[in-house]
Design a protein around this motif. Structure first.
Motif, mmCIF file in Angstrom:
data_model
loop_
_atom_site.group_PDB
_atom_site.id
_atom_site.type_symbol
_atom_site.label_atom_id
_atom_site.label_comp_id
_atom_site.label_asym_id
_atom_site.label_seq_id
_atom_site.Cartn_x
_atom_site.Cartn_y
_atom_site.Cartn_z
ATOM 1 N N ALA A 145 0.933 -1.212 0.223
ATOM 2 C CA ALA A 145 0.028 0.106 0.022
ATOM 3 C C ALA A 145 0.898 1.214 0.142
ATOM 4 O O ALA A 145 1.925 1.163 0.874
ATOM 5 N N ASP A 146 0.660 2.009 -0.884
ATOM 6 C CA ASP A 146 1.367 3.518 -0.998
ATOM 7 C C ASP A 146 0.503 4.635 -0.574
ATOM 8 O O ASP A 146 -0.579 4.654 -0.765
ATOM 9 N N VAL A 147 1.278 5.723 0.004
ATOM 10 C CA VAL A 147 0.781 6.927 0.559
ATOM 11 C C VAL A 147 1.516 7.955 -0.074
ATOM 12 O O VAL A 147 2.597 8.090 0.073
ATOM 13 N N SER A 148 0.662 9.094 -0.504
ATOM 14 C CA SER A 148 1.452 10.251 -0.992
ATOM 15 C C SER A 148 0.727 11.545 -0.701
ATOM 16 O O SER A 148 -0.616 11.582 -0.656
ATOM 17 N N LEU A 149 1.224 12.645 0.150
ATOM 18 C CA LEU A 149 0.740 13.874 0.169
ATOM 19 C C LEU A 149 1.657 14.924 -0.492
ATOM 20 O O LEU A 149 2.861 14.756 -0.217
ATOM 21 N N GLN A 150 1.093 15.660 -1.131
ATOM 22 C CA GLN A 150 1.644 16.697 -2.098
ATOM 23 C C GLN A 150 0.955 18.180 -1.991
ATOM 24 O O GLN A 150 -0.235 18.186 -2.006
ATOM 25 N N LEU A 151 1.778 18.993 -2.305
ATOM 26 C CA LEU A 151 1.223 20.591 -2.371
ATOM 27 C C LEU A 151 1.522 20.820 -3.698
ATOM 28 O O LEU A 151 2.527 20.285 -4.549
ATOM 29 N N TYR A 152 0.345 21.487 -4.383
ATOM 30 C CA TYR A 152 0.600 22.182 -5.789
ATOM 31 C C TYR A 152 -0.034 23.330 -6.106
ATOM 32 O O TYR A 152 -0.952 23.826 -5.159
ATOM 33 N N ASN A 153 0.111 23.971 -6.893
ATOM 34 C CA ASN A 153 -0.634 25.022 -7.699
ATOM 35 C C ASN A 153 -1.338 24.817 -8.840
ATOM 36 O O ASN A 153 -0.809 24.139 -9.779
ATOM 37 N N GLU A 154 -2.797 25.232 -8.924
ATOM 38 C CA GLU A 154 -3.612 24.855 -9.764
ATOM 39 C C GLU A 154 -3.056 25.506 -11.130
ATOM 40 O O GLU A 154 -2.528 26.660 -11.316
ATOM 41 N N GLY A 155 -3.222 24.634 -12.204
ATOM 42 C CA GLY A 155 -3.081 25.220 -13.477
ATOM 43 C C GLY A 155 -1.588 24.978 -13.857
ATOM 44 O O GLY A 155 -0.907 25.132 -15.004
ATOM 45 N N SER A 156 -0.610 24.210 -12.972
ATOM 46 C CA SER A 156 0.801 23.988 -13.175
ATOM 47 C C SER A 156 1.004 22.430 -12.939
ATOM 48 O O SER A 156 0.533 22.043 -12.007
ATOM 49 N N SER A 157 1.884 22.147 -14.036
ATOM 50 C CA SER A 157 2.381 20.817 -13.970
ATOM 51 C C SER A 157 3.530 20.346 -13.352
ATOM 52 O O SER A 157 4.077 19.376 -13.307
ATOM 53 N N THR A 158 4.069 21.653 -13.166
ATOM 54 C CA THR A 158 5.524 21.565 -12.455
ATOM 55 C C THR A 158 5.551 21.939 -10.921
ATOM 56 O O THR A 158 6.521 21.731 -10.245
ATOM 57 N N SER A 159 4.963 22.824 -10.788
ATOM 58 C CA SER A 159 4.891 23.675 -9.591
ATOM 59 C C SER A 159 4.075 22.826 -8.333
ATOM 60 O O SER A 159 2.921 22.628 -7.969
ATOM 61 N N TYR A 160 5.040 21.638 -7.836
ATOM 62 C CA TYR A 160 4.352 20.955 -6.770
ATOM 63 C C TYR A 160 5.285 20.366 -5.770
ATOM 64 O O TYR A 160 6.729 20.483 -6.184
ATOM 65 N N LYS A 161 5.004 20.149 -4.674
ATOM 66 C CA LYS A 161 6.005 19.780 -3.606
ATOM 67 C C LYS A 161 5.394 18.276 -3.020
ATOM 68 O O LYS A 161 4.446 18.313 -2.356
ATOM 69 N N VAL A 162 6.232 17.302 -2.923
ATOM 70 C CA VAL A 162 6.030 16.141 -2.285
ATOM 71 C C VAL A 162 6.364 16.222 -0.808
ATOM 72 O O VAL A 162 7.774 16.308 -0.441
ATOM 73 N N ILE A 163 5.445 16.280 0.258
ATOM 74 C CA ILE A 163 5.459 16.344 1.503
ATOM 75 C C ILE A 163 5.959 14.934 2.187
ATOM 76 O O ILE A 163 6.913 14.890 3.001
ATOM 77 N N PHE A 164 5.137 14.168 1.600
ATOM 78 C CA PHE A 164 5.383 12.675 2.309
ATOM 79 C C PHE A 164 5.051 11.641 1.201
ATOM 80 O O PHE A 164 3.781 11.808 0.481
ATOM 81 N N GLN A 165 5.816 10.555 1.318
ATOM 82 C CA GLN A 165 5.384 9.306 0.692
ATOM 83 C C GLN A 165 6.107 8.172 1.142
ATOM 84 O O GLN A 165 7.081 8.299 1.694
ATOM 85 N N ALA A 166 5.321 7.121 1.265
ATOM 86 C CA ALA A 166 5.635 5.719 2.159
ATOM 87 C C ALA A 166 4.942 4.496 1.400
ATOM 88 O O ALA A 166 3.980 4.929 1.088
ATOM 89 N N SER A 167 5.700 3.368 1.750
ATOM 90 C CA SER A 167 4.873 2.173 1.160
ATOM 91 C C SER A 167 4.731 1.234 2.582
ATOM 92 O O SER A 167 5.831 1.338 3.414
ATOM 93 N N VAL A 168 3.692 0.400 2.758
ATOM 94 C CA VAL A 168 3.471 -0.574 3.571
ATOM 95 C C VAL A 168 3.372 -1.896 3.037
ATOM 96 O O VAL A 168 2.665 -2.073 1.985
ATOM 97 N N LYS A 169 4.149 -3.016 3.703
ATOM 98 C CA LYS A 169 3.848 -4.221 2.901
ATOM 99 C C LYS A 169 2.916 -5.018 3.918
ATOM 100 O O LYS A 169 2.991 -4.841 5.110
ATOM 101 N N ASN A 170 2.299 -5.761 3.446
ATOM 102 C CA ASN A 170 1.327 -6.628 4.018
ATOM 103 C C ASN A 170 2.136 -7.575 4.825
ATOM 104 O O ASN A 170 2.855 -8.445 4.402
ATOM 105 N N GLU A 171 1.773 -7.868 6.287
ATOM 106 C CA GLU A 171 2.435 -8.910 7.147
ATOM 107 C C GLU A 171 1.889 -10.115 6.888
ATOM 108 O O GLU A 171 0.445 -10.204 6.909
#
Length: 261
Positions: A235-261
């Motif tokens: 399972a993957d999770v991502s949290l990002q910030l961005y500006n509307e109308g731009s495909s390049t103005s964004y910032k990845v705040i957090f991303q992580a993966s969880v493996k099923n035990e």
């Protein structure tokens, strides 16, 4: 990791979940938040000397890895946030100011990269003791991924298991440099060495419409329900910030993966 970036926003726009208005909100500050005149229950809680103890024996995570413990108690229209006091191998939560009765209670243990939730119907007429989280996915405490970004003043936690809809997010009054927040959850099953998407969910909103701290169990409820009987590997999770109308103005705040035990 198989995290999508902000460049995929247009393609995924149809999957936006809009259930923020149903969140539970309260102050994210360090002090207790207690309604001045609770209108239900027994007494006004001012003489309640009971307490909740969270013990951390060797079977639990190391208490020295914890940053804080808070409890959120809810009954009717009243919501009370209590911060715990650390002492030795345990934390103590005072119930002073909480009237006696049964409260839906969410106790949360924070570390640098995890938050653990324990949900219970708490009888505040008595003191209670609970054993802290083990750190395993299969536990009485629900494991959440957690991050605090001091550069942007953002705190974020999301359930590690895709069958759990919970997330919480704190945004400052003004988010410097970005106008929107994008949050996604993806679940994969590996078949013949290929990762196949079995479920995904996306939340996309204006930062100006989101004030302070909110905890939510409804926005990803369809996502979590769909995963109840689904086999999965990652399972993957991502949290990002961005500006509307731009495909390049964004910032990845957090991303992580969880493996099923």
């Amino acid at each position: 990791m198989k995290i999508f970036t902000q460049l995929k926003f247009i393609v995924l726009a149809v999957t936006v979940i809009a259930a923020i208005s149903s969140c539970r909100t309260y102050s994210n500050g360090g002090d207790d938040v207690t309604p001045p005149n609770p209108t239900t229950g027994t007494g006004n809680g001012s003489d309640n000397q009971n307490q909740v103890v969270i013990a951390f024996p060797r079977t639990s995570i190391d208490i020295n890895t914890t940053d804080s413990v808070v409890a959120v108690l809810s009954s009717g229209t009243s919501t009370i946030r209590k911060k715990a006091t650390k002492g030795g191998t345990f934390y103590t939560i005072s119930l002073n100011g909480v009237y006696t009765g049964t409260w839906s209670t969410n106790i949360k243990v924070y570390t640098k990269s995890r938050m653990y939730r324990f949900e219970t119907a708490l009888n505040t007429a008595n003191s209670s003791t609970f054993v802290g989280p083990t750190g395993k996915l299969a536990d009485n405490w629900k494991t959440n991924l957690f991050v605090h970004d001091s550069n942007y003043g953002i705190s974020f936690a999301v359930a590690a298991l895709p069958t759990d809809a919970y997330y919480e997010l704190f945004l400052p009054p003004t988010l410097i440099g970005y106008t929107h927040v994008y949050f996604e959850r993806y679940v994969y099953k590996t078949i013949d060495s290929t990762d196949n998407v079995v479920q995904y969910g996306v939340l996309n909103f204006k930062a100006a419409d989101y004030k302070g701290f909110q905890a939510n169990t409804t926005a990803f409820a369809p996502f979590a329900t769909a995963m109840k009987n689904q086999p999965w590997d990652t399972a993957d999770v991502s949290l990002q910030l961005y500006n509307e109308g731009s495909s390049t103005s964004y910032k990845v705040i957090f991303q992580a993966s969880v493996k099923n035990e």
